[in-house]
Design a protein around this motif. Structure first.
Motif, PDB file in Angstrom:
ATOM      1  N   SER A  29      20.945  22.240  -4.649  1.00  0.00           N
ATOM      2  CA  SER A  29      20.105  22.229  -3.472  1.00  0.00           C
ATOM      3  C   SER A  29      20.975  22.257  -2.227  1.00  0.00           C
ATOM      4  O   SER A  29      21.896  21.458  -2.088  1.00  0.00           O
ATOM      5  CB  SER A  29      19.223  20.983  -3.453  1.00  0.00           C
ATOM      6  N   ASN A  31      19.645  21.781   0.614  1.00  0.00           N
ATOM      7  CA  ASN A  31      18.867  21.052   1.620  1.00  0.00           C
ATOM      8  C   ASN A  31      19.619  19.836   2.166  1.00  0.00           C
ATOM      9  O   ASN A  31      19.361  19.410   3.288  1.00  0.00           O
ATOM     10  CB  ASN A  31      17.535  20.591   1.010  1.00  0.00           C
ATOM     11  N   SER A  54      22.082  18.828   7.850  1.00  0.00           N
ATOM     12  CA  SER A  54      21.069  18.451   6.868  1.00  0.00           C
ATOM     13  C   SER A  54      19.843  17.853   7.555  1.00  0.00           C
ATOM     14  O   SER A  54      18.726  17.942   7.050  1.00  0.00           O
ATOM     15  CB  SER A  54      21.652  17.459   5.861  1.00  0.00           C
ATOM     16  N   ASN A  74      13.217  23.981   3.318  1.00  0.00           N
ATOM     17  CA  ASN A  74      13.643  23.160   2.189  1.00  0.00           C
ATOM     18  C   ASN A  74      12.853  23.468   0.922  1.00  0.00           C
ATOM     19  O   ASN A  74      13.392  23.381  -0.182  1.00  0.00           O
ATOM     20  CB  ASN A  74      13.508  21.687   2.543  1.00  0.00           C
ATOM     21  N   ASN A  77      14.616  26.266  -0.511  1.00  0.00           N
ATOM     22  CA  ASN A  77      16.067  26.081  -0.679  1.00  0.00           C
ATOM     23  C   ASN A  77      16.832  27.210   0.001  1.00  0.00           C
ATOM     24  O   ASN A  77      17.799  27.752  -0.562  1.00  0.00           O
ATOM     25  CB  ASN A  77      16.415  26.022  -2.173  1.00  0.00           C
TER      26      ASN A  77
END
Length: 116
Positions: A29, A31, A54, A74, A77
């Motif tokens: 990820s 994110n 982030s 998010n 991704n």
């Protein structure tokens, strides 16, 4: 893990493109990390263009400020770079990579060509 940029193409000056950055080959990820966009024009060194933390804080190089927008989705991704009012000097191979930490291996990038 390698971050892959896509969405480049040929556009006339004043036009727009949206680039996407995804993590390839894993369920990694992106994110939770900062992601930056970088570019390397013909005969030039690679330079930083924009970054997003982030937490969603964004920063831009002076020559793209007001024209480019970095964002992240998010749920998908994915990190985007919306490029408006493109200029011939924006012609470059665009890459995405870590922002605010050591770089991962560089992907192939995506070519953006702006014709005058």
């Amino acid at each position: 893990v390698q971050l892959q940029a896509c969405g480049g193409g040929v556009v006339q000056a004043g036009g727009s493109l949206r680039l996407s950055c995804v993590a390839s080959g894993s369920i990694f990820s992106i994110n939770a990390i900062g992601i930056g966009w970088y570019r390397q024009g013909p005969g030039k060194q690679r330079e930083w263009v924009a970054g997003i933390t982030s937490g969603g804080r964004t920063n831009y190089a002076d020559d793209v400020k007001g024209r480019f927008t970095i964002s992240r989705d998010n749920a998908k991704n994915t990190v985007y770079l919306q490029m408006n009012s493109l200029k011939p000097e924006d012609t470059a191979v665009y890459y995405c990579n870590n922002y605010g930490r050591s770089y991962a291996s560089w992907g192939q990038g995506t070519q953006v060509t702006v014709s005058s």
